[in-house]
Scaffold this active site. Structure first.
Site, PDB file in Angstrom:
ATOM      1  CE  LYS A 171      -1.063 -11.282  39.079  1.00  0.00           C
ATOM      2  NZ  LYS A 171      -2.504 -11.341  39.410  1.00  0.00           N
ATOM      3  CD  GLU A 246      -3.058   2.353  28.792  1.00  0.00           C
ATOM      4  OE1 GLU A 246      -3.871   3.232  29.163  1.00  0.00           O
ATOM      5  OE2 GLU A 246      -2.410   2.443  27.739  1.00  0.00           O
ATOM      6  CB  CYS A 280     -10.385   1.820  32.385  1.00  0.00           C
ATOM      7  SG  CYS A 280     -10.104   1.271  30.716  1.00  0.00           S
ATOM      8  CD  GLU A 379     -11.945   3.575  37.743  1.00  0.00           C
ATOM      9  OE1 GLU A 379     -10.995   3.259  38.468  1.00  0.00           O
ATOM     10  OE2 GLU A 379     -11.959   3.403  36.515  1.00  0.00           O
TER      11      GLU A 379
HETATM   12  P1  NAD Z   1      -6.033  -3.980  40.536  1.00  0.00           P
HETATM   13  O1  NAD Z   1      -5.105  -2.850  40.477  1.00  0.00           O
HETATM   14  O2  NAD Z   1      -6.545  -4.391  41.870  1.00  0.00           O
HETATM   15  O3  NAD Z   1      -5.361  -5.288  39.942  1.00  0.00           O
HETATM   16  C1  NAD Z   1      -4.813  -5.298  38.642  1.00  0.00           C
HETATM   17  C2  NAD Z   1      -3.748  -6.372  38.566  1.00  0.00           C
HETATM   18  O4  NAD Z   1      -2.687  -6.021  39.435  1.00  0.00           O
HETATM   19  C3  NAD Z   1      -4.208  -7.752  38.990  1.00  0.00           C
HETATM   20  O5  NAD Z   1      -3.616  -8.723  38.149  1.00  0.00           O
HETATM   21  C4  NAD Z   1      -3.647  -7.879  40.387  1.00  0.00           C
HETATM   22  O6  NAD Z   1      -3.387  -9.216  40.769  1.00  0.00           O
HETATM   23  C5  NAD Z   1      -2.336  -7.122  40.229  1.00  0.00           C
HETATM   24  N1  NAD Z   1      -1.757  -6.620  41.481  1.00  0.00           N
HETATM   25  C6  NAD Z   1      -2.390  -6.296  42.639  1.00  0.00           C
HETATM   26  N2  NAD Z   1      -1.483  -5.892  43.561  1.00  0.00           N
HETATM   27  C7  NAD Z   1      -0.268  -5.951  42.972  1.00  0.00           C
HETATM   28  C8  NAD Z   1       1.047  -5.625  43.397  1.00  0.00           C
HETATM   29  N3  NAD Z   1       1.296  -5.185  44.638  1.00  0.00           N
HETATM   30  N4  NAD Z   1       2.066  -5.771  42.522  1.00  0.00           N
HETATM   31  C9  NAD Z   1       1.834  -6.199  41.260  1.00  0.00           C
HETATM   32  N5  NAD Z   1       0.609  -6.534  40.802  1.00  0.00           N
HETATM   33  C10 NAD Z   1      -0.432  -6.398  41.646  1.00  0.00           C
HETATM   34  O7  NAD Z   1      -7.183  -3.609  39.515  1.00  0.00           O
HETATM   35  P2  NAD Z   1      -8.472  -4.448  39.174  1.00  0.00           P
HETATM   36  O8  NAD Z   1      -9.344  -4.353  40.377  1.00  0.00           O
HETATM   37  O9  NAD Z   1      -8.146  -5.787  38.634  1.00  0.00           O
HETATM   38  O10 NAD Z   1      -9.066  -3.597  37.960  1.00  0.00           O
HETATM   39  C11 NAD Z   1      -9.804  -2.460  38.171  1.00  0.00           C
HETATM   40  C12 NAD Z   1      -9.010  -1.195  37.905  1.00  0.00           C
HETATM   41  O11 NAD Z   1      -8.314  -1.274  36.676  1.00  0.00           O
HETATM   42  C13 NAD Z   1      -9.883   0.018  37.778  1.00  0.00           C
HETATM   43  O12 NAD Z   1      -9.324   1.102  38.478  1.00  0.00           O
HETATM   44  C14 NAD Z   1      -9.891   0.315  36.293  1.00  0.00           C
HETATM   45  O13 NAD Z   1     -10.209   1.593  35.923  1.00  0.00           O
HETATM   46  C15 NAD Z   1      -8.540  -0.108  35.896  1.00  0.00           C
HETATM   47  N6  NAD Z   1      -8.470  -0.428  34.462  1.00  0.00           N
HETATM   48  C16 NAD Z   1      -7.849   0.441  33.613  1.00  0.00           C
HETATM   49  C17 NAD Z   1      -7.789   0.204  32.251  1.00  0.00           C
HETATM   50  C18 NAD Z   1      -7.115   1.167  31.312  1.00  0.00           C
HETATM   51  O14 NAD Z   1      -6.802   0.797  30.206  1.00  0.00           O
HETATM   52  N7  NAD Z   1      -6.871   2.408  31.680  1.00  0.00           N
HETATM   53  C19 NAD Z   1      -8.354  -0.962  31.742  1.00  0.00           C
HETATM   54  C20 NAD Z   1      -8.973  -1.823  32.628  1.00  0.00           C
HETATM   55  C21 NAD Z   1      -9.008  -1.551  33.988  1.00  0.00           C
END
Ligand code: NAD
Length: 478
Positions: A171, A246, A280, A379
């Site tokens: 997803k 992650e 990230c 962050e």
């Molecule tokens: P997000 O958590 O809002 O969304 C990530 C994914 O989760 C999306 O596909 C979203 O549709 C899905 N999602 C949202 N609610 C959900 C739920 N209730 N159940 C299951 N899935 C759900 O994050 P984002 O805004 O897309 O990305 C930004 C964040 O990701 C930042 O905090 C960043 O640091 C982190 N990030 C971490 C890494 C790493 O490797 N550590 C890499 C990239 C991004």
């Protein structure tokens, strides 16, 4: 119109509802996605389960590896087309999108080559026994990805799962689906059996939540925010599933008085402007020894003030942020820091001629930031750098470890003893000494501690995450 990819076919969503694909550089709608439902997730998980019982489940590791290597070659053959698509979908500067496609191909090459290199072992045990340790796929793996690096994330999350013989249901983020969908065509052309890879697009709270709560998945891997990561971990815990998380970061760049200041200043800028700071592992905290604070900050300011933001085609330091909400969030951090009276040390500029509807924010550098201010701890996920002075090595270590996150740290010093002393004391998953690799290399194990998550991606270690160890003890008689 983009459909789901399930069981090797493009299929319309069961609800018929759609979501817009918005170009971040203009704010315009450029396509529509299927808005996935629990019924679509059911179908995808069933297709993955069926694949494990079919040709995919019987394939040798070498054959799986060859398919991944072929995917790598096909990605490289379409490099420019895929780079343009990635830049359009995420808004990132074209040269950064090109790099992302190169890296995605490299993941396929690396894990394709590694697929038949991770194997079991034989353990010397009692005299009349033969013991082997097998490494087997988990089964159906669920992958939930964020929007910042869709091409690279596909490579680092889905590809090692496939290398180990799992069947994946992905997803992707509702804000960045086009690359993962394009990779489905490439996987099919490379000969990946139907059902080994399934992609359902849609919202997190709908398709994402339905996937993580599904009764027939065997493993969950999530990359995204700590808040959603907690929800995913709770859903996985309901069924005692293995979960790799992650999450975010607030990674420090620690600059000591004996560092190569010019080299450090160049890296500091890149580490916070890469992908508009939506990384990230962005180096979002700059910790500078007080004795060189003014000298070093001046060098970073000179570079920062030269930075600019533009459309993907303009290929500046940064592109727009991913959407209006993210722009508002980042602007909120900037406004709050200004309202708190924290000095703005430098600001980049938004290039002339960017479309009015795009989500542009100029890179901004604040300092000195009080250690307990939100900007020093939370962050931002945007091009905002917080500069904080420190006194000595002990103070630097305490300050570097003082957030809830623990993803990366950068150490800048010529003192060899200090390099390794400080590295050992960093409470995080990766440390860079006199260099900084936001995103890092494909070969380098990557992941966090504390709120940055757990489990490791990248490198050979990712393969170990994606397989179950089974010990077989055989009594063979005297
Ligand atoms: P997000 O958590 O809002 O969304 C990530 C994914 O989760 C999306 O596909 C979203 O549709 C899905 N999602 C949202 N609610 C959900 C739920 N209730 N159940 C299951 N899935 C759900 O994050 P984002 O805004 O897309 O990305 C930004 C964040 O990701 C930042 O905090 C960043 O640091 C982190 N990030 C971490 C890494 C790493 O490797 N550590 C890499 C990239 C991004």
């Amino acid at each position: 119109m983009q459909h789901h990819f399930i069981g090797g076919e493009w299929v319309a969503g069961s609800s018929g509802e759609t979501l817009p694909v918005i170009d971040p550089s203009t704010g315009e709608v450029i396509d529509q996605l299927a808005r996935g439902s629990a019924a679509d997730i059911d179908r995808a998980v069933a297709a993955a389960r069926a694949a494990l019982k079919g040709p995919w489940g019987r394939m040798t590791a070498t054959e799986r590896g060859r398919i991944l290597m072929k995917m790598s070659a096909l990605i490289l053959a379409r490099h420019e087309e895929l780079s343009q698509l990635e830049a359009r979908d995420t808004g990132k500067p074209l040269s950064q999108a090109r790099n992302d496609i190169t890296v995605a191909a490299r993941y396929c090459e690396y894990y394709g080559g590694a697929a038949d290199k991770l194997h079991g072992e034989q353990i010397p045990y009692l005299e009349d026994f033969h013991v082997v340790v097998l490494r087997e796929p988990y089964g159906v793996t669920a992958h939930i990805l964020p929007w910042n690096y869709p091409a690279q994330m596909f490579g680092r999350s889905v590809v090692p799962a496939l290398a180990m013989g799992n069947a994946a249901v992905l997803k992707p983020s509702e804000d960045a689906c086009l690359l993962p969908l394009a990779f489905c065509n490439i996987a099919k052309e490379a000969g990946l059996p139907d059902g080994a890879l399934n992609v359902v697009t849609g919202l997190g709270e709908e398709a994402g939540a339905a996937l993580t709560a599904h009764h027939d998945i065997d493993f969950v891997t999530f990359t995204g925010s700590p808040e959603v990561g907690t929800l995913v971990q709770k859903a996985a815990a309901e069924r005692t599933l293995k979960c790799v998380l992650e999450l975010g970061g607030k990674s420090p760049q620690i600059v000591f008085e004996d560092a190569d200041l010019d080299r450090a200043a160049t890296f500091v800028l890149k580490a916070i402007t890469q992908n508009g700071g939506q990384t990230c592992s962005a180096g979002s905290r700059l910790l500078v020894q007080r004795s060189i604070y003014d000298t070093f900050v001046k060098r970073v300011v000179e570079r920062f003030a030269q930075s600019s933001v533009g459309t993907p085609a303009m290929d500046q330091d940064c592109g727009p942020l991913i959407n209006a909400a993210q722009r508002q969030r980042v602007q909120g951090f900037i406004d709050q820091a200004r309202a708190s009276g924290i000095p703005v040390l430098a600001q980049g500029r938004v290039a002339d001629g960017v479309p009015g509807g795009g989500f542009y924010v100029a890179p901004t550098m604040f300092g000195p930031v009080p250690r307990d201010h939100r900007l020093a701890c939370d962050e931002v996920f945007g091009p905002v750098l917080a500069v904080i002075p420190f006194d000595d090595e002990a103070d630097a270590i305490a300050l570097a470890n003082a957030t809830d996150f623990g993803l990366l740290a950068g150490i800048w010093t010529r003192d060899g003893g200090r390099q390794i002393r400080v590295a050992k004391r960093m409470h995080c998953g990766q440390v860079y000494i006199n260099c900084y690799g936001a995103g890092g290399g494909v070969e380098l194990p990557f992941g966090g501690v504390k709120k940055s998550g757990h489990g490791r991606e990248k490198g050979f270690m990712a393969l170990e995450e994606f397989c179950v160890v089974k010990t077989v003890v055989q009594y063979h008689g005297k």
